[in-house]
Design a protein around this motif. Structure first.
Motif, PDB file in Angstrom:
ATOM      1  N   LYS A   1      25.289  25.346  31.783  1.00  0.00           N
ATOM      2  CA  LYS A   1      24.974  25.459  30.358  1.00  0.00           C
ATOM      3  C   LYS A   1      26.215  25.613  29.508  1.00  0.00           C
ATOM      4  O   LYS A   1      26.171  25.430  28.303  1.00  0.00           O
ATOM      5  CB  LYS A   1      24.014  26.627  30.091  1.00  0.00           C
ATOM      6  N   LEU A   2      27.324  25.950  30.095  1.00  0.00           N
ATOM      7  CA  LEU A   2      28.572  26.057  29.347  1.00  0.00           C
ATOM      8  C   LEU A   2      29.354  24.732  29.383  1.00  0.00           C
ATOM      9  O   LEU A   2      30.459  24.657  28.831  1.00  0.00           O
ATOM     10  CB  LEU A   2      29.443  27.174  29.907  1.00  0.00           C
ATOM     11  N   SER A   3      28.814  23.721  30.057  1.00  0.00           N
ATOM     12  CA  SER A   3      29.492  22.426  30.113  1.00  0.00           C
ATOM     13  C   SER A   3      29.295  21.685  28.811  1.00  0.00           C
ATOM     14  O   SER A   3      28.606  22.159  27.895  1.00  0.00           O
ATOM     15  CB  SER A   3      28.969  21.602  31.296  1.00  0.00           C
ATOM     16  N   ASN A   4      29.891  20.508  28.734  1.00  0.00           N
ATOM     17  CA  ASN A   4      29.786  19.698  27.523  1.00  0.00           C
ATOM     18  C   ASN A   4      28.504  18.898  27.468  1.00  0.00           C
ATOM     19  O   ASN A   4      28.318  18.108  26.540  1.00  0.00           O
ATOM     20  CB  ASN A   4      30.985  18.747  27.435  1.00  0.00           C
ATOM     21  N   HIS A   5      27.610  19.080  28.414  1.00  0.00           N
ATOM     22  CA  HIS A   5      26.406  18.264  28.454  1.00  0.00           C
ATOM     23  C   HIS A   5      25.540  18.515  27.214  1.00  0.00           C
ATOM     24  O   HIS A   5      25.183  17.583  26.479  1.00  0.00           O
ATOM     25  CB  HIS A   5      25.623  18.560  29.732  1.00  0.00           C
ATOM     26  N   VAL A   6      25.186  19.791  26.969  1.00  0.00           N
ATOM     27  CA  VAL A   6      24.351  20.127  25.804  1.00  0.00           C
ATOM     28  C   VAL A   6      25.137  19.897  24.526  1.00  0.00           C
ATOM     29  O   VAL A   6      24.603  19.413  23.529  1.00  0.00           O
ATOM     30  CB  VAL A   6      23.854  21.587  25.893  1.00  0.00           C
ATOM     31  N   LYS A   7      26.477  20.208  24.558  1.00  0.00           N
ATOM     32  CA  LYS A   7      27.295  20.025  23.367  1.00  0.00           C
ATOM     33  C   LYS A   7      27.343  18.555  22.971  1.00  0.00           C
ATOM     34  O   LYS A   7      27.181  18.210  21.782  1.00  0.00           O
ATOM     35  CB  LYS A   7      28.689  20.551  23.632  1.00  0.00           C
ATOM     36  N   ASP A   8      27.550  17.654  23.943  1.00  0.00           N
ATOM     37  CA  ASP A   8      27.580  16.233  23.637  1.00  0.00           C
ATOM     38  C   ASP A   8      26.212  15.759  23.149  1.00  0.00           C
ATOM     39  O   ASP A   8      26.119  14.888  22.267  1.00  0.00           O
ATOM     40  CB  ASP A   8      28.007  15.441  24.875  1.00  0.00           C
ATOM     41  N   LEU A   9      25.181  16.353  23.749  1.00  0.00           N
ATOM     42  CA  LEU A   9      23.818  15.977  23.336  1.00  0.00           C
ATOM     43  C   LEU A   9      23.581  16.318  21.875  1.00  0.00           C
ATOM     44  O   LEU A   9      23.095  15.490  21.094  1.00  0.00           O
ATOM     45  CB  LEU A   9      22.801  16.688  24.235  1.00  0.00           C
ATOM     46  N   VAL A  10      23.927  17.540  21.472  1.00  0.00           N
ATOM     47  CA  VAL A  10      23.705  17.979  20.094  1.00  0.00           C
ATOM     48  C   VAL A  10      24.616  17.205  19.143  1.00  0.00           C
ATOM     49  O   VAL A  10      24.197  16.750  18.084  1.00  0.00           O
ATOM     50  CB  VAL A  10      23.935  19.488  19.969  1.00  0.00           C
ATOM     51  N   GLN A  11      25.857  16.994  19.538  1.00  0.00           N
ATOM     52  CA  GLN A  11      26.800  16.304  18.659  1.00  0.00           C
ATOM     53  C   GLN A  11      26.391  14.856  18.433  1.00  0.00           C
ATOM     54  O   GLN A  11      26.576  14.313  17.355  1.00  0.00           O
ATOM     55  CB  GLN A  11      28.201  16.358  19.267  1.00  0.00           C
ATOM     56  N   GLY A  12      25.781  14.254  19.412  1.00  0.00           N
ATOM     57  CA  GLY A  12      25.329  12.888  19.242  1.00  0.00           C
ATOM     58  C   GLY A  12      24.116  12.780  18.338  1.00  0.00           C
ATOM     59  O   GLY A  12      23.818  11.705  17.815  1.00  0.00           O
TER      60      GLY A  12
ATOM     61  N   LEU B   1      15.954  17.766  20.207  1.00  0.00           N
ATOM     62  CA  LEU B   1      16.073  18.718  21.315  1.00  0.00           C
ATOM     63  C   LEU B   1      14.727  19.086  21.922  1.00  0.00           C
ATOM     64  O   LEU B   1      14.682  19.630  23.043  1.00  0.00           O
ATOM     65  CB  LEU B   1      16.790  19.998  20.853  1.00  0.00           C
ATOM     66  N   ASN B   2      13.644  18.832  21.209  1.00  0.00           N
ATOM     67  CA  ASN B   2      12.311  19.175  21.728  1.00  0.00           C
ATOM     68  C   ASN B   2      12.026  18.456  23.049  1.00  0.00           C
ATOM     69  O   ASN B   2      11.356  19.016  23.927  1.00  0.00           O
ATOM     70  CB  ASN B   2      11.244  18.824  20.701  1.00  0.00           C
TER      71      ASN B   2
ATOM     72  N   LEU C   1      14.617  22.349  24.604  1.00  0.00           N
ATOM     73  CA  LEU C   1      15.590  23.255  23.988  1.00  0.00           C
ATOM     74  C   LEU C   1      15.133  23.669  22.595  1.00  0.00           C
ATOM     75  O   LEU C   1      14.415  22.928  21.910  1.00  0.00           O
ATOM     76  CB  LEU C   1      16.958  22.566  23.909  1.00  0.00           C
ATOM     77  N   LEU C   2      15.605  24.857  22.181  1.00  0.00           N
ATOM     78  CA  LEU C   2      15.233  25.418  20.870  1.00  0.00           C
ATOM     79  C   LEU C   2      16.493  25.898  20.175  1.00  0.00           C
ATOM     80  O   LEU C   2      17.341  26.552  20.788  1.00  0.00           O
ATOM     81  CB  LEU C   2      14.257  26.593  21.033  1.00  0.00           C
ATOM     82  N   ILE C   3      16.623  25.538  18.873  1.00  0.00           N
ATOM     83  CA  ILE C   3      17.734  26.039  18.075  1.00  0.00           C
ATOM     84  C   ILE C   3      17.331  27.404  17.541  1.00  0.00           C
ATOM     85  O   ILE C   3      16.465  27.524  16.683  1.00  0.00           O
ATOM     86  CB  ILE C   3      18.065  25.087  16.913  1.00  0.00           C
TER      87      ILE C   3
END
Length: 372
Positions: free
Chosen positions: A89-100, A130-131, A135-137
């Motif tokens: 969860k600290l990888s760039n996977h979710v970060k890249d997902l949100v940034q895209g 994200l749904n 995932l939830l913001i």
């Protein structure tokens, strides 16, 4: 073996007897089954997104998103376990997902002036994407927008805003000064007007109070006069009533005096009549005694005379009495005549007093119409 997850963790079990995956907080892990643990605590992701506005102006969007799996929905939790939990969860996977997913769709002016609205729009668009990953913001924070080097739009826009703010401040100061001076004059005028109004109101109230006091004085005097008139009328009525009673009492006294006088006179008359009656009775008794005495004497004289006459008549004498007829005092028949004249009134008085009649041989009562 028996597995138990911590408060922020879940167990993901697969294998024998489980068609897909099984999520639980605690469970028995049987032979032929595999168990993994994933953390559901949210993570903060910082982005500096190179974005472009609707006017095709590039800018940097510094944002911070707090993202984590949705734990209040079992279907979302299953999606997260399948798609995201295998990654760090600290990888760039979710970060890249949100940034895209982030993409600007508002004008620069709207972004600059309405960060809250822009934040809300970005939040909704990112959450919608994200749904599908479960995932939830939990929180999103959009920082101050930054110009891309060579494109100082926000800088100029900020300078413009600052100049506008400064000019507006000068206008506000001048307007405030003008308002202060006008307000001061208005306050002075209002003070004078209010003072004049208060003086006028005071005079009006004073006049009203004086008028009310005068009216109250007149009303009190009127009430006093009415009361005095009523008292005088009551006194006059009482005097008239007293005069009537006195007249009645005087009349009753006069009537009582007259009645007393008449009663005295009547009593006097009654007493006089009783006296006369007593005198009449006394006289009657006296006459009765005299007449009875004379009658008894005459009666006895007549028995004796009769007896003697019978005796003489037995002897058959021849006696003649002669008078000279002059009726002198010495005549023998005068006495006899006097006795006979007294008998009728005597018989009548005896009859009236006793109701007794004389014997037939002594004569009858005289007729009242012929008595001389």
């Amino acid at each position: 073996m028996y597995k138990v997850a911590s408060a922020s963790e879940y167990l993901v079990i697969t294998g024998v007897g489980i068609p897909d995956i099984k999520i639980a907080k605690k469970a028995w892990v049987l032979p032929g089954q595999c168990c993994a643990i994933f953390d559901v605590s949210p993570v903060n992701y910082t982005f500096e997104v190179q974005a472009m506005s609707a006017e095709k102006l590039p800018f940097v969007l510094p944002t911070v998103f707090t993202v984590g799996p949705r734990i209040d929905d079992n279907a979302s939790l299953l999606k997260y376990a399948k798609l995201i939990s295998p990654h760090d969860k600290l990888s760039n996977h979710v970060k890249d997902l949100v940034q895209g997913i982030i993409e600007a769709s508002m004008t620069m002016e709207e972004i600059f002036r309405g960060t809250k609205e822009f934040k809300q729009e970005v939040f909704e668009k990112v959450q919608l994407e994200l749904n599908q990953f479960g995932l939830l913001i939990y929180n999103a924070n959009v920082k101050q927008l930054v110009d891309v080097p060579g494109h100082e739009y926000f800088s100029y826009l900020g300078q413009k805003t600052q100049m506008e703010a400064a000019n507006q401040a000068k206008v506000d100061v001048a307007e405030a000064k003008m308002k202060g001076e006008i307000g001061s004059k208005l306050r002075e005028g209002q003070t004078l007007q209010n003072a004049a109004k208060i003086d006028a109101d005071t005079k009006i109230i004073s006049t009203q109070r004086q008028g009310e006091g005068k009216k109250e004085e007149i009303r009190v005097k009127t009430d006093v006069k009415v009361f005095e008139n009523q008292r005088e009328a009551e006194v006059a009525e009482a005097n008239a009533e007293l005069a009537k009673k006195k007249a009645g009492w005087a009349r009753e006294a006069q009537v009582a005096e007259v009645e007393a006088t008449k009663a005295v006179a009547l009593r006097d008359a009654e007493l006089q009549r009783e006296v006369e009656m007593m005198n009449a009775l006394t006289q009657t008794e006296k006459l009765k005694a005299e007449f009875l005495s004379k009658a008894s004497v005459e009666y006895e004289t007549k028995e004796i005379a009769k007896i003697n006459g019978e005796a003489v008549r037995g002897l058959q004498p021849k006696i003649s009495i002669w008078t000279n007829g002059d009726g002198g005092e010495g005549g023998a028949m005068k006495e006899v005549a006097s006795v006979y004249k007294m008998l009728p009134p005597l018989f009548k008085t005896v009859h009236e007093q006793t109701g007794m009649l004389p014997p037939a041989w002594m004569g009858a009562l005289p007729d009242s119409n012929n008595v001389n």
